[in-house]
Scaffold this motif. Structure first.
Motif, PDB file in Angstrom:
ATOM      1  N   LEU A 292      -2.039   3.945   3.759  1.00 53.41           N
ATOM      2  CA  LEU A 292      -1.236   4.162   2.557  1.00 53.41           C
ATOM      3  C   LEU A 292      -0.039   5.070   2.813  1.00 53.41           C
ATOM      4  O   LEU A 292      -0.165   6.111   3.451  1.00 53.41           O
ATOM      5  CB  LEU A 292      -2.112   4.788   1.470  1.00 53.41           C
ATOM      6  CG  LEU A 292      -1.444   5.010   0.115  1.00 53.41           C
ATOM      7  CD1 LEU A 292      -1.515   3.758  -0.728  1.00 53.41           C
ATOM      8  CD2 LEU A 292      -2.105   6.180  -0.620  1.00 53.41           C
TER       9      LEU A 292
ATOM     10  N   ASN B 282       2.445  -1.566   4.304  1.00 56.45           N
ATOM     11  CA  ASN B 282       2.305  -0.266   3.652  1.00 56.45           C
ATOM     12  C   ASN B 282       3.668   0.364   3.337  1.00 56.45           C
ATOM     13  O   ASN B 282       3.802   1.568   3.186  1.00 56.45           O
ATOM     14  CB  ASN B 282       1.452   0.691   4.488  1.00 56.45           C
ATOM     15  CG  ASN B 282       2.072   0.997   5.845  1.00 56.45           C
ATOM     16  OD1 ASN B 282       3.009   0.323   6.278  1.00 56.45           O
ATOM     17  ND2 ASN B 282       1.544   2.010   6.524  1.00 56.45           N
TER      18      ASN B 282
ATOM     19  N   PHE C 224      -7.353   2.969   1.384  1.00 59.92           N
ATOM     20  CA  PHE C 224      -6.291   2.292   2.149  1.00 59.92           C
ATOM     21  C   PHE C 224      -5.754   3.277   3.193  1.00 59.92           C
ATOM     22  O   PHE C 224      -4.799   4.011   2.930  1.00 59.92           O
ATOM     23  CB  PHE C 224      -5.172   1.835   1.211  1.00 59.92           C
ATOM     24  CG  PHE C 224      -5.667   1.042   0.029  1.00 59.92           C
ATOM     25  CD1 PHE C 224      -6.155  -0.246   0.203  1.00 59.92           C
ATOM     26  CD2 PHE C 224      -5.673   1.594  -1.241  1.00 59.92           C
ATOM     27  CE1 PHE C 224      -6.634  -0.977  -0.878  1.00 59.92           C
ATOM     28  CE2 PHE C 224      -6.142   0.872  -2.323  1.00 59.92           C
ATOM     29  CZ  PHE C 224      -6.627  -0.419  -2.141  1.00 59.92           C
TER      30      PHE C 224
ATOM     31  N   LYS D 207       0.862  -1.183   0.000  1.00 60.75           N
ATOM     32  CA  LYS D 207       0.000   0.000   0.000  1.00 60.75           C
ATOM     33  C   LYS D 207       0.901   1.237   0.000  1.00 60.75           C
ATOM     34  O   LYS D 207       1.086   1.920   1.011  1.00 60.75           O
ATOM     35  CB  LYS D 207      -0.955  -0.031   1.193  1.00 60.75           C
ATOM     36  CG  LYS D 207      -1.806  -1.302   1.257  1.00 60.75           C
ATOM     37  CD  LYS D 207      -2.500  -1.618  -0.078  1.00 60.75           C
ATOM     38  CE  LYS D 207      -3.333  -2.884  -0.021  1.00 60.75           C
ATOM     39  NZ  LYS D 207      -2.577  -4.099  -0.312  1.00 60.75           N
TER      40      LYS D 207
END
Length: 430
Positions: free
Chosen positions: A291, A394, A288, A251
């Protein structure tokens, strides 16, 4: 470009063929690293060996020409290395051939590739004992180039002059290379290009289609999607979010804004507005929440007023990126912007410092939220002084002061944070 400088050393093949060892020094973007890896893989497949610079029979320098300072530093490095071992390649000889014309070297290449690696390798048939030598590495990250060139027409950029228009590899070609790199032990696959979001537009394909195909490949690995220009992200945004939802995809988003001023973006010919950037970043962060967002800013583009740069500062405050790559504007030969009046260096330096202070403050605050948290991450790289680096889902960088094996997955407690990375201690092995 395969032209040979007027004072080139003897052609490949004149050295002792039983000692073909090579060293590659790479500058610039992830795509350049991918070019170097493809070139090196072709040499290794031909039976040749990676080595240190000191022991190498061939020293290949993969250059970058993105800014004047970069060009100056690389030309200084090439001057130090010049001689019969040196091969000069990459964006500098492709975009500004006169920059290397008087250099003493074995050969001048354009953009490195597997075919150019095979051609060089064939000039040095190896002795049997050298065949099959593996790749020297300190990480498990594979850079796989998905395309060359771009569709952009940015007024300040020399990259299109160096790499040409968009030429995407097929989904099948990329997938085959990913499978090969996974067999070599990679656990992180970086899909690199000059603009990943433009991938496939010349083939009737798309980046989401490619991500889906790579994610379907069997194996325990993660995908990092490279830099995407906002103008090409906009039409594929929802499909991209769907593809990003796969657990194999980090992510992580590298979305370069360059300026927060609509007027400056028009002058740059970037093809989007500041609000476009903010909307896309917000939509992806909504999908997300964890992110990690990187962006780029150019400080001091010709015609940039104080109010334009202030607008960029405000945009960065709103977007709260986790990292900003700040570049002072640098005139590049042959570009549209090079015909405009440049501003004094002191103004560009001042704006660069202001932006750097701002993003570090934001990044320090965002990373600070992880203090005391427990995060599962995979060790992907060796660090300095016995440290290793792990990446979370992430793509947060976690530095660990323990000799953990590459590829291993652990639960880490975050014991310290900085604007640049998290410091972790392994507590449970998954």
């Amino acid at each position: 470009m395969d032209e040979k400088p007027p004072h080139a050393a003897p052609a490949p093949g004149s050295m002792d063929r039983s000692r073909m060892r090579f060293y590659i020094e790479t500058y610039g973007c992830a795509a350049n690293r991918g070019n170097s890896e493809a070139f090196a893989s072709a040499l290794v497949e031909a039976g040749h060996r990676r080595s240190s610079q000191e022991e190498a029979d061939l020293v290949i320098v993969n250059t970058c020409a993105v800014t004047e300072r970069t060009e100056r530093d690389i030309r200084r490095r090439l001057s130090e290395l010049q001689g019969e071992r040196l091969i000069v390649a990459g964006c500098l000889p492709s975009a500004i051939p006169e920059a290397v014309r008087d250099l003493r070297c074995r050969e001048v290449l354009g953009i490195l590739s597997a075919p150019s690696g095979r051609r060089i390798g064939e000039a040095f048939p190896p002795e049997p004992e050298l065949a099959g030598s593996g790749r020297m590495t300190r990480d498990l990250c594979a850079v796989v180039n998905i395309s060359e060139g771009c569709l952009g027409s940015c007024s300040y950029c020399i990259v299109r002059r160096a790499r040409g228009p968009l030429r995407s590899r097929t989904v099948q070609e990329v997938a085959e290379e990913v499978r090969r790199r996974l067999k070599e032990g990679a656990v992180e696959v970086q899909l690199a290009s000059q603009d990943a979001a433009a991938y496939g537009l010349d083939l009737g394909s798309s980046l989401p289609e490619l991500i889906d195909a790579v994610a379907e490949i069997e194996g325990d690995f993660r995908i990092r999607v490279g830099m995407m220009n906002p103008g090409q992200v906009k039409p594929i945004l929802e499909e991209l979010i769907r593809s990003y939802d796969d657990p194999k995809v980090y992510k992580f988003l590298h979305l370069p804004v360059q300026s927060g001023s609509a007027e400056v973006l028009r002058s740059m010919r970037r093809g989007y507005t500041p609000q476009d950037f903010l909307s896309m970043a917000a939509r992806l962060r909504a999908a997300f929440p964890g992110l990690t967002l990187y962006t780029d800013v150019i400080a001091g583009h010709p015609g940039e007023r104080e109010e334009d740069f202030a607008a960029t500062e405000e945009l960065i405050k709103k977007a709260e990126p986790d990292k900003v790559n700040v570049t002072m504007y640098s005139s590049r030969p042959g570009t549209e912007a090079s015909r405009l009046k440049d501003m004094p260096s002191r103004l560009k330096k001042d704006r660069s410092r202001r932006m750097t202070r701002l993003w570090k403050e934001i990044a320090g605050r965002r990373n600070g939220r992880y203090l005391g948290e427990e995060i599962i991450a995979q060790v992907t790289e060796m660090g300095r002084g016995g440290t290793v680096m792990a990446r979370s889902a992430n793509y947060r960088k976690i530095v660990v002061n323990e000799p953990l094996p590459l590829g291993s997955v652990h639960r880490f407690k975050i014991v310290r944070t900085t604007p640049f990375y998290l410091k972790g201690e392994a507590i449970i092995r998954e």
